[in-house]
Design an enzyme around this catalytic site. Sequence first.
Site, PDB file in Angstrom:
ATOM      1  N   LYS A   1      -3.588 -15.731 -17.642  1.00  8.01           N
ATOM      2  CA  LYS A   1      -2.871 -16.811 -17.190  1.00  8.01           C
ATOM      3  C   LYS A   1      -3.052 -17.538 -15.801  1.00  8.01           C
ATOM      4  CE  LYS A   1       1.669 -17.351 -16.501  1.00  8.01           C
ATOM      5  NZ  LYS A   1       1.907 -18.197 -15.297  1.00  8.01           N
ATOM      6  N   ASN A   2      -2.775 -16.490 -14.784  1.00 10.38           N
ATOM      7  CA  ASN A   2      -2.889 -16.830 -13.564  1.00 10.38           C
ATOM      8  C   ASN A   2      -4.466 -17.243 -13.184  1.00 10.38           C
ATOM      9  OD1 ASN A   2      -0.111 -16.870 -13.705  1.00 10.38           O
ATOM     10  ND2 ASN A   2       0.128 -15.181 -12.310  1.00 10.38           N
TER      11      ASN A   2
ATOM     12  N   ARG B   1      11.058 -21.731  -4.092  1.00 11.19           N
ATOM     13  CA  ARG B   1       9.535 -21.875  -4.398  1.00 11.19           C
ATOM     14  C   ARG B   1       8.952 -23.469  -3.554  1.00 11.19           C
ATOM     15  NH1 ARG B   1       7.419 -19.722 -10.098  1.00 11.19           N
ATOM     16  NH2 ARG B   1       5.814 -19.166  -9.029  1.00 11.19           N
TER      17      ARG B   1
ATOM     18  N   ARG C   1       4.947 -19.160 -22.762  1.00 10.65           N
ATOM     19  CA  ARG C   1       4.224 -19.593 -21.526  1.00 10.65           C
ATOM     20  C   ARG C   1       3.025 -18.657 -20.908  1.00 10.65           C
ATOM     21  NH1 ARG C   1       7.380 -20.421 -16.679  1.00 10.65           N
ATOM     22  NH2 ARG C   1       5.151 -20.727 -15.963  1.00 10.65           N
TER      23      ARG C   1
ATOM     24  N   CYS D   1       9.370 -21.641 -13.051  1.00 10.37           N
ATOM     25  CA  CYS D   1      10.288 -20.803 -13.338  1.00 10.37           C
ATOM     26  C   CYS D   1      11.419 -20.820 -12.299  1.00 10.37           C
ATOM     27  CB  CYS D   1       9.783 -19.293 -13.092  1.00 10.37           C
ATOM     28  SG  CYS D   1       8.962 -18.736 -14.713  1.00 10.37           S
TER      29      CYS D   1
ATOM     30  N   ASP E   1       5.204 -10.100 -10.433  1.00  8.52           N
ATOM     31  CA  ASP E   1       5.262 -10.127 -11.952  1.00  8.52           C
ATOM     32  C   ASP E   1       5.058  -9.061 -12.766  1.00  8.52           C
ATOM     33  OD1 ASP E   1       4.987 -12.711 -11.438  1.00  8.52           O
ATOM     34  OD2 ASP E   1       2.948 -13.120 -11.847  1.00  8.52           O
TER      35      ASP E   1
HETATM   36  C1  UD1 Z   1       1.685 -17.367  -8.219  1.00  6.58           C
HETATM   37  C2  UD1 Z   1       1.633 -16.977  -9.958  1.00  6.58           C
HETATM   38  C3  UD1 Z   1       2.951 -16.335 -10.034  1.00  6.58           C
HETATM   39  C4  UD1 Z   1       3.142 -15.002  -9.324  1.00  6.58           C
HETATM   40  C5  UD1 Z   1       3.014 -15.440  -7.725  1.00  6.58           C
HETATM   41  C6  UD1 Z   1       2.969 -14.375  -6.937  1.00  6.58           C
HETATM   42  C7  UD1 Z   1       0.109 -18.693 -10.732  1.00  6.58           C
HETATM   43  C8  UD1 Z   1      -0.021 -19.578 -11.733  1.00  6.58           C
HETATM   44  N1  UD1 Z   1       1.496 -18.116 -10.615  1.00  6.58           N
HETATM   45  O1  UD1 Z   1       2.656 -18.144  -8.180  1.00  6.58           O
HETATM   46  O2  UD1 Z   1       2.795 -15.778 -11.533  1.00  6.58           O
HETATM   47  O3  UD1 Z   1       4.743 -14.534  -9.647  1.00  6.58           O
HETATM   48  O4  UD1 Z   1       1.782 -16.236  -7.756  1.00  6.58           O
HETATM   49  O5  UD1 Z   1       2.135 -13.277  -6.966  1.00  6.58           O
HETATM   50  O6  UD1 Z   1      -0.705 -18.055 -10.381  1.00  6.58           O
HETATM   51  N2  UD1 Z   1       5.984 -20.059  -0.867  1.00  6.58           N
HETATM   52  C9  UD1 Z   1       6.296 -20.754   0.122  1.00  6.58           C
HETATM   53  N3  UD1 Z   1       5.647 -22.130   0.566  1.00  6.58           N
HETATM   54  C10 UD1 Z   1       4.504 -22.369  -0.333  1.00  6.58           C
HETATM   55  C11 UD1 Z   1       4.124 -21.670  -1.379  1.00  6.58           C
HETATM   56  C12 UD1 Z   1       4.933 -20.323  -1.501  1.00  6.58           C
HETATM   57  O7  UD1 Z   1       6.988 -20.301   1.112  1.00  6.58           O
HETATM   58  O8  UD1 Z   1       4.036 -23.507   0.080  1.00  6.58           O
HETATM   59  C13 UD1 Z   1       6.544 -18.935  -1.123  1.00  6.58           C
HETATM   60  C14 UD1 Z   1       7.545 -18.969  -2.519  1.00  6.58           C
HETATM   61  O9  UD1 Z   1       8.519 -19.546  -2.525  1.00  6.58           O
HETATM   62  C15 UD1 Z   1       7.410 -17.550  -2.919  1.00  6.58           C
HETATM   63  C16 UD1 Z   1       6.165 -16.879  -2.150  1.00  6.58           C
HETATM   64  O10 UD1 Z   1       5.745 -17.693  -1.262  1.00  6.58           O
HETATM   65  O11 UD1 Z   1       8.417 -16.999  -2.271  1.00  6.58           O
HETATM   66  C17 UD1 Z   1       4.983 -16.605  -3.211  1.00  6.58           C
HETATM   67  O12 UD1 Z   1       4.584 -17.681  -3.951  1.00  6.58           O
HETATM   68  P1  UD1 Z   1       3.202 -17.916  -4.173  1.00  6.58           P
HETATM   69  O13 UD1 Z   1       2.192 -16.681  -3.714  1.00  6.58           O
HETATM   70  O14 UD1 Z   1       2.873 -19.243  -3.792  1.00  6.58           O
HETATM   71  O15 UD1 Z   1       3.255 -18.034  -5.698  1.00  6.58           O
HETATM   72  P2  UD1 Z   1       2.694 -19.172  -6.682  1.00  6.58           P
HETATM   73  O16 UD1 Z   1       1.341 -19.562  -6.481  1.00  6.58           O
HETATM   74  O17 UD1 Z   1       3.863 -20.169  -7.075  1.00  6.58           O
END
Ligand code: UD1
Length: 421
Positions: A22-23, A124, A400, A119, A308
């Site tokens: 998925k990711n 986030r 999902r 989620c 995850d």
């Molecule tokens: C992706 C995965 C999700 C997984 C996560 C961490 C997909 C579609 N989803 O989510 O399943 O749980 O990686 O392995 O690939 N953060 C910030 N600022 C930002 C972006 C992120 O502070 O601009 C923080 C988030 O709040 C969170 C952490 O960084 O605490 C990790 O987020 P991130 O690695 O961005 O996860 P996703 O890409 O949303």
Amino acid sequence: MEKLVINGGRRLSGRVKISGAKNAVLPIIAATLLGQDAPSRLDEVPALEDVRTIREVLEKLGVKAAFDADKNTFTVDASVIGSSEAPYDLVRRMRASFLIMGPLLARCGRAKISLPGGCAIGTRPIDLHLKGFEALGAKIEIGHGFIEAAAPDGLKGTHIYLDFPSVGATENILMAASMAEGQTVIENPAQEPEIVDLANYLNVMGARIRGAGTNAIKIDGVTKLTGRDYTIIPDRIEAGTYMVAAAMTQGDVRIDNAISEHLKPVIAKLKEAGAHIEEDVDSIHVWADKRMKAVDIKTMPYPGFPTDMQAQFMAMLAISEGTGLVTETVFENRFMHVDELKRMGANIKIDGRTSVVEGVANLTGCQVKATDLRAGAAMVLAGLVADGETQVGYIHHIDRGYDHLVQKLVGLGADIKRVKE
Ligand code: UD1
């Protein structure tokens, strides 16, 4: 509304085939927007709600996209992009919709996207994505629930240091920088296998990216990318979930189409808990002959233990022998499954970012809900070992991210069915 009804106590055995990740597929579908001249055809695309949602997003942009869930293929013809706006109802349903911002900026010079939902695990934010776009020369405006980014004169290559190795920010910046003028270096990027898969696909399209999967990615921008065919990597989280199911039920399961290299921390922790694991070229054999022992886990960015897999391990620790500590460092507020597991008789206390899980001999079946995708998987795992019947509600979260979950578990001997509420 539908729910899952599980009668616990069956030992899982047999073989299960893992679907595409998925990711990996969501950012790769976003990246198809960069492809001109020829359509892209993706193989091993899992039959998931999130894939259907991103297809709708593409359609809203006026792009032709078709998903054949039986053949697991997804085709996109992005020769024309009719709109660069993504509406609230779709972005709210799936946070990963925000991944179209990088490709739209690169291809159309502008993008207007509703602030993301997804989620309910922590706040986030998307500040790292936006900082990256600004560093590439885009102007960002936020208002009325939308984020607007514009780069009328094109994006310019630059150095970007990510304060945290965010998966989504790394992907968005990678896609935007692929068509920026000159060289971009992303320092402290995410190193997940899904980042490598996205970079491989972009390179097949004609991008010039080196270092994906390491702590610095170099991108030499090109003026054009072309649609291409590509096969998605297997889902390491789906594989990990079936590995935990095998261990918890003291079963014997061969997990086919799994890359053990992507699952090192999960394998190490399951072995520490007492499971037997044999790794093959593209399969993993997991079996257990006694109750698991408690282990401690701490989630970290890749190659650390994946956030995850945290909820599924918590379900296993709930019935393991001894006390295990689960520390969540990636997301705030990712312990919503704790209250649901406690309803089934688990003994868990939350202390800040750590949960203390004291194993109990038995869980008891009852009505619970999937509070998010992986929490939902944890409830299903708990149901597989609980005494009596467990009913899991809010299963749209599970749909999902788990392809044919019921069929795959039934194939392994579980007593689980989907029923209308
Ligand atoms: C992706 C995965 C999700 C997984 C996560 C961490 C997909 C579609 N989803 O989510 O399943 O749980 O990686 O392995 O690939 N953060 C910030 N600022 C930002 C972006 C992120 O502070 O601009 C923080 C988030 O709040 C969170 C952490 O960084 O605490 C990790 O987020 P991130 O690695 O961005 O996860 P996703 O890409 O949303």
